[in-house]
Motif scaffolding. Structure first.
Motif, mmCIF file in Angstrom:
data_model
loop_
_atom_site.group_PDB
_atom_site.id
_atom_site.type_symbol
_atom_site.label_atom_id
_atom_site.label_comp_id
_atom_site.label_asym_id
_atom_site.label_seq_id
_atom_site.Cartn_x
_atom_site.Cartn_y
_atom_site.Cartn_z
ATOM 1 N N UNK A 26 3.894 4.446 3.873
ATOM 2 C CA UNK A 26 5.032 3.501 3.905
ATOM 3 C C UNK A 26 4.689 2.287 4.764
ATOM 4 N N UNK A 27 4.070 2.566 5.899
ATOM 5 C CA UNK A 27 3.701 1.513 6.848
ATOM 6 C C UNK A 27 2.687 0.558 6.224
ATOM 7 N N UNK B 225 4.370 -1.534 3.651
ATOM 8 C CA UNK B 225 5.164 -2.576 4.315
ATOM 9 C C UNK B 225 4.257 -3.745 4.728
ATOM 10 N N UNK C 219 10.643 2.397 8.505
ATOM 11 C CA UNK C 219 9.554 1.451 8.191
ATOM 12 C C UNK C 219 9.903 0.664 6.943
ATOM 13 N N UNK D 238 -5.718 12.706 0.869
ATOM 14 C CA UNK D 238 -4.848 11.557 1.163
ATOM 15 C C UNK D 238 -4.874 11.226 2.655
ATOM 16 N N UNK D 239 -4.947 12.258 3.504
ATOM 17 C CA UNK D 239 -4.964 12.007 4.956
ATOM 18 C C UNK D 239 -6.190 11.177 5.351
ATOM 19 N N UNK E 51 -7.588 8.841 3.466
ATOM 20 C CA UNK E 51 -7.218 7.468 3.113
ATOM 21 C C UNK E 51 -6.241 6.893 4.139
ATOM 22 N N UNK E 52 -5.292 7.711 4.586
ATOM 23 C CA UNK E 52 -4.298 7.226 5.551
ATOM 24 C C UNK E 52 -4.969 6.820 6.866
ATOM 25 N N UNK E 53 -5.931 7.618 7.298
ATOM 26 C CA UNK E 53 -6.651 7.284 8.532
ATOM 27 C C UNK E 53 -7.400 5.966 8.359
ATOM 28 N N UNK E 54 -8.006 5.801 7.189
ATOM 29 C CA UNK E 54 -8.687 4.540 6.891
ATOM 30 C C UNK E 54 -7.716 3.366 6.900
ATOM 31 N N UNK F 187 -6.146 -1.899 8.551
ATOM 32 C CA UNK F 187 -5.109 -2.882 8.876
ATOM 33 C C UNK F 187 -5.274 -3.363 10.315
ATOM 34 N N UNK G 97 7.834 12.979 2.867
ATOM 35 C CA UNK G 97 7.655 11.601 3.331
ATOM 36 C C UNK G 97 6.220 11.355 3.815
ATOM 37 N N UNK G 98 5.729 10.153 3.620
ATOM 38 C CA UNK G 98 4.387 9.768 4.083
ATOM 39 C C UNK G 98 4.496 8.460 4.875
ATOM 40 N N UNK G 99 4.877 8.548 6.165
ATOM 41 C CA UNK G 99 5.154 7.340 6.950
ATOM 42 C C UNK G 99 3.961 6.385 7.053
ATOM 43 N N UNK G 100 2.734 6.910 7.089
ATOM 44 C CA UNK G 100 1.578 6.006 7.202
ATOM 45 C C UNK G 100 1.434 5.164 5.927
ATOM 46 N N UNK H 191 -15.796 10.707 4.298
ATOM 47 C CA UNK H 191 -14.933 11.251 3.254
ATOM 48 C C UNK H 191 -15.437 12.600 2.774
ATOM 49 N N UNK I 34 -5.022 2.968 8.651
ATOM 50 C CA UNK I 34 -4.730 2.578 10.038
ATOM 51 C C UNK I 34 -5.859 1.713 10.595
ATOM 52 N N UNK J 295 2.443 2.446 15.839
ATOM 53 C CA UNK J 295 1.076 2.731 15.395
ATOM 54 C C UNK J 295 0.561 4.048 15.984
#
Lengths: 137, 328
Positions: free
Chosen positions: B172-173, B176, A93, B310-311, B313-316, B321, B167-170, A131, B318, A107
């Motif tokens: 990173x995405x 990006x 990525x 953090x997970x 926030x990551x879901x949010x 965006x 690593x935290x791919x979400x 949350x 996705x 995705x």
């Protein structure tokens, strides 16, 4: 396991005692601390209950994405292999490999990665995007 | 103080702050321009405080600039940058009334009839902070880098991600995506950096009002929308999710206050971008808080649980965006 009750039995007993007997007697900062403890125990309990399933589902998602032949799913080190693949994906990525379709097939893998973690840490977030509380920060 | 005599009451340590200490005390000033009883706070470094943030002298300079711009902050009265008075750097300010507990501002039903007014006031407050423009020799410690703030943040995020063991791919995405959609305007105003529930002091008695904007240690030259994105991001609503301005109130009230104060509008359509940036920022901070716990430097149930947020926030990220993409 050499003994009974095992770790899951013990955690369940601790969780129930904390919620039913201890928490109702507390207020203020002691209650806040106990709520955090209850939340930590619940996460640990759900992780034990889920076993290797979350890592396996993540590996399935990677296999779907990278191709069945490119992802080895057998064996007991599923967590380690899932983490290795997460590292690969993170690097790809950042290198721009998915720039043309950030909302394309990548995705779905990313979604599963988060969902499998949330099932352990805060399943309510998946139901209502709620949350976790308490939080002081 | 320009007084012939000042009598100091016993100081009491205020709660909160692992890196800084705040001491509350009263001073009886017998004559001169400040004659009367003054409620004061002395802010200094905590003994164990390893701070990578602003020094006390820099905080004092920020507070002085904000006070002069009409922001509701405790009036800064004196600074001792070398620590010649109490042995470590400190500054003295007036004591504001009320409390900064996020649960009061986000959840207390007693505030409900006043939420609209409070939220409009927050618009005025933030707009006044944003009237502070570079260059400012008194704030030279903020540096002279006026490159687009989103670009600077993204560079920081990548560095902070590299400092994590996993690593935290979400994330990173999302970074990006931020990179590919970054606004290219240069920094133009003073950003507070942490303007949200928890750093806003409110006096909830009688007619509730904001009594102080606190915690200036993350201030930087920025884009006005960065502060607003941080305030409005879903992750900072403390369970009051329907109130889009930090769990406090409605966006239209905030916007009215902000625009009335500045006499101009912002490109509000860009706000969702800055909410994504805010969510990434908080997710990375949360993960680093977990590392502080795991390293043994600061063993803490709260820091450990924060990392597991953090997970969320990551879901949010996705969802955020995706909805921006679908709207485009």
């Amino acid at each position: 396991m050499l003994d009974r009750p095992d770790r899951l039995d013990l955690l369940k007993a601790a969780e129930a005692t904390l919620n039913d007997e201890v928490l109702p007697t507390l207020d203020g900062s002691a209650k806040y601390a106990a709520l955090m403890v209850a939340s930590a125990i619940a996460m640990a309990r759900r992780e034990i209950e889920a076993g290797h399933e979350p890592a396996r589902r993540v590996l399935d998602a990677f296999a779907e994405f990278y191709g069945q032949d490119n992802v080895h799913r057998a064996g007991s080190d599923a967590v380690q292999r899932a983490q290795g693949l997460m590292g690969d994906l993170a690097r790809e990525i950042r290198d721009g490999d998915y720039d043309d379709a950030l909302l394309g097939p990548v995705y779905e893998v990313l979604r599963i990665l988060v969902v499998e973690r949330l099932k352990q840490s805060n399943p309510r977030f998946l139901e209502a995007r709620e949350y976790s509380q308490p939080s002081r920060c | 103080m320009n007084a012939s005599e000042v009598r100091l009451g016993a100081p009491a340590k205020m709660s909160g702050g692992a890196i800084q200490e705040n001491w509350a005390f009263d001073a009886l000033i017998v004559d001169g321009p400040y004659a009367g009883t003054l409620g004061l706070v002395l802010r200094t470094d905590a003994p164990s405080g390893v701070s990578l943030s602003r020094s006390r002298a820099e905080e004092h300079a920020l507070l002085t600039a904000a006070f002069a711009a009409g922001v509701t902050v405790p009036e800064p009265l004196a600074v001792d940058p070398e620590g010649s008075v109490i042995g470590k750097p400190s500054y003295l300010m007036r004591r504001a009334s009320g409390n900064a507990n996020p649960r009061t501002l986000a959840r207390d039903p007693a505030l409900d009839p006043h939420r609209s007014a409070i939220t409009e006031t927050l618009g005025h407050e933030l707009a006044r902070i944003h009237t502070i423009h570079p260059p400012r020799p008194d704030l030279d410690f903020l540096g002279s880098d006026m490159s687009p703030p989103a670009h600077r943040r993204i560079a920081e995020f990548l560095e902070q991600l590299d400092a994590l063991p996993h690593p935290y791919p979400v994330i990173e995405w999302a970074v990006r995506w931020l990179e590919r959609n970054a606004p290219t305007r240069p920094a133009s105003v003073l950003g507070h950096g942490d303007f949200r529930c928890g750093n806003l002091m409110v006096d909830a008695t009688e007619s509730p009002q904001v009594t102080a904007v606190l915690d200036w240690e993350f201030a930087s030259w920025s884009d006005p929308l960065e502060d607003i994105g941080w305030l409005c991001a879903r992750c900072w609503r403390f369970g009051a999710d329907a109130r889009t301005v930090g769990g406090i109130g409605e966006f239209d009230d905030f916007r009215r206050g902000y625009e009335a104060e500045t006499g101009r509008t912002l490109d509000w359509a860009e706000l969702p971008y800055w909410e994504v940036l805010a969510t990434v920022r908080w997710a990375i901070i949360a993960l680093h808080q977990g590392e502080r716990h795991l390293s043994g430097r600061e063993f803490s149930m709260e820091l450990a649980l924060t990392a597991r947020k953090a997970a969320e926030m990551e879901y949010d990220l996705l969802a955020q965006i995706r909805s921006i993409d679908e709207a485009a």
